[in-house]
Design a protein around this motif. Sequence first.
Motif, PDB file in Angstrom:
ATOM      1  N   GLN A 162       0.733  -1.113  -0.054  1.00  0.00           N
ATOM      2  CA  GLN A 162       0.120   0.017   0.154  1.00  0.00           C
ATOM      3  C   GLN A 162       0.782   1.231   0.072  1.00  0.00           C
ATOM      4  O   GLN A 162       0.479   2.169  -0.697  1.00  0.00           O
ATOM      5  CB  GLN A 162      -0.925   0.005   1.216  1.00  0.00           C
ATOM      6  N   TYR A 207       1.001   4.198  -2.723  1.00  0.00           N
ATOM      7  CA  TYR A 207       0.724   5.722  -2.747  1.00  0.00           C
ATOM      8  C   TYR A 207       1.834   6.265  -3.115  1.00  0.00           C
ATOM      9  O   TYR A 207       1.863   7.562  -3.827  1.00  0.00           O
ATOM     10  CB  TYR A 207       0.962   6.040  -1.026  1.00  0.00           C
ATOM     11  N   HIS A 247      -8.268  14.772   0.401  1.00  0.00           N
ATOM     12  CA  HIS A 247      -7.127  14.156  -0.066  1.00  0.00           C
ATOM     13  C   HIS A 247      -7.303  13.127  -1.022  1.00  0.00           C
ATOM     14  O   HIS A 247      -7.986  12.289  -0.429  1.00  0.00           O
ATOM     15  CB  HIS A 247      -6.105  13.572   0.962  1.00  0.00           C
ATOM     16  N   ARG A 301      -5.736  10.513  -2.497  1.00  0.00           N
ATOM     17  CA  ARG A 301      -5.115   9.217  -2.476  1.00  0.00           C
ATOM     18  C   ARG A 301      -5.675   8.715  -1.470  1.00  0.00           C
ATOM     19  O   ARG A 301      -6.077   7.413  -1.397  1.00  0.00           O
ATOM     20  CB  ARG A 301      -3.496   9.613  -2.284  1.00  0.00           C
ATOM     21  N   THR A 302      -6.090   9.324  -0.318  1.00  0.00           N
ATOM     22  CA  THR A 302      -6.952   8.558   0.833  1.00  0.00           C
ATOM     23  C   THR A 302      -8.183   8.384   0.499  1.00  0.00           C
ATOM     24  O   THR A 302      -8.535   7.137   0.745  1.00  0.00           O
ATOM     25  CB  THR A 302      -6.897   9.700   2.080  1.00  0.00           C
ATOM     26  N   LYS A 303      -8.816   9.115  -0.432  1.00  0.00           N
ATOM     27  CA  LYS A 303     -10.444   8.757  -0.781  1.00  0.00           C
ATOM     28  C   LYS A 303     -10.127   7.686  -1.811  1.00  0.00           C
ATOM     29  O   LYS A 303     -11.184   6.640  -1.798  1.00  0.00           O
ATOM     30  CB  LYS A 303     -10.735  10.063  -1.345  1.00  0.00           C
TER      31      LYS A 303
END
Length: 463
Positions: free
Chosen positions: A172, A176, A422, A424-426
């Motif tokens: 992960q 990212y 953000h 990438r988080t979503k």
Amino acid sequence: MFSLDSLAFLMFVAVLLGVWYHTAPAHRWRVMLGANAVFCLSMDVRAFFAVLAASLVVWYAAPRTAPGRPNRRFWLGLGLVAALAPLLVLKYSGMLVPGLRDLYKPFGLAYYSLQLTGYLLDVRSGQIPAERKFARLFCYATFFLSMTQGPFNRYDDLMPQLDGAPARYDFQRAVYGAQRCAWGYFKKLAIADRAAVVVNAAFADPASFNRGQLIFATILYSFQLYADFSGYTDIVLGVGEMLGLRLPENFRQPFLATSVKELWARWHMSLSRWFRDYVYIPLGGNRRGAARRDANLMVTFLISGLWHGANWTFLVWGGLHGLAQTVENHLPAPLRRRDKGIGRVLGICVTFAVFVLTFTIFRADSLAAAAAYFGGILHNPGHAVLSRYWELGLTSRLEVVELLGGIAMLVGVDLLHEKGWHLRTKLAASPRAVRWMVYEFSIFAFLLMARFLSSGGFLYARF
């Protein structure tokens, strides 16, 4: 040469990742030292040995500058000369002997010089102990992810990470990092390199363009510089994430700043912190009254201008940013409140206008060239911008649409991040089908909009 926008760099990173995660964490700094040496030697052999010599002198001098040691000033002076002399001699004597200027261009003299200087001053003040192993200091000085364009790293932040990086590969975290790298490459290839076509044409001969085209080009330069420099930073920080390293953020939505002071808390943040910690505060900062504070600001930004290059354009650019902040410091309180509403919108617009104005001088080859450019804006006839796009160097309306679309995406992402949303988080929290739809769309947009046969290189590498 492993330029970050080359296939060779991607292969280099892939090999490094394989070796990195098959090495015990306690020995990772040695892997990084080897990677740094390969990267730096690929850029310029002579400059590599210049960094080696400077690092050796600083390593020897630093412990002798620590509190309580005799002859501290002598050793401090020797260390500062070793750290800064290559920068001062090669960069600034190039004004008198042009051939010398070519020696520093491939290498980040301005970056490793300030990093070694910061390390030396931190040891002198007792903030950190002197490094006993030369190889470790040399690893810090040649850290390849920061060598050409930053961000600036503090010794006590970077080296402990190299010793304690995560032992195992994290898929992960790698995703990212790859996402951030991809966004950086999009900024570089889809926005910065296409905008460069317009900017280079306009600044090369402003008399040949109408005022609308000149205004369009200088606004584009601001986005070109931002996309180019922040794109480089995204690539660097993305690779750092893959390695398990937390490198300093360098940008935080700078075009949403409401004042010049706030701008420098959002733009090239690691450089701003370096000048704050090692120039502004030692001069007295804001502790000795308003007049002294303003003088310290001016001196700091004039030095920042000179750091960027041996040209009057950089000195004027730095002076204007220092002057703008001193003026802001004396504005009435109601005019300094720009937290929300129309005040915030006006603050953003005024600050962006100051950015465009001053960076037009920054981009020009000389003050005379800057004057000619501003003269063209004032006196050249016409206002057409997009109707004759071929005169700006772009070959079709599609190129114009792609460029403006890329800028719109850049601004849109910044607005979302400013709101705390953000991507990438979503995306990580979305269903797999949604993630793959986004990935496929992103790949399509990248292939459609990127200029793969670009002028090459990153803008800030020349500073």
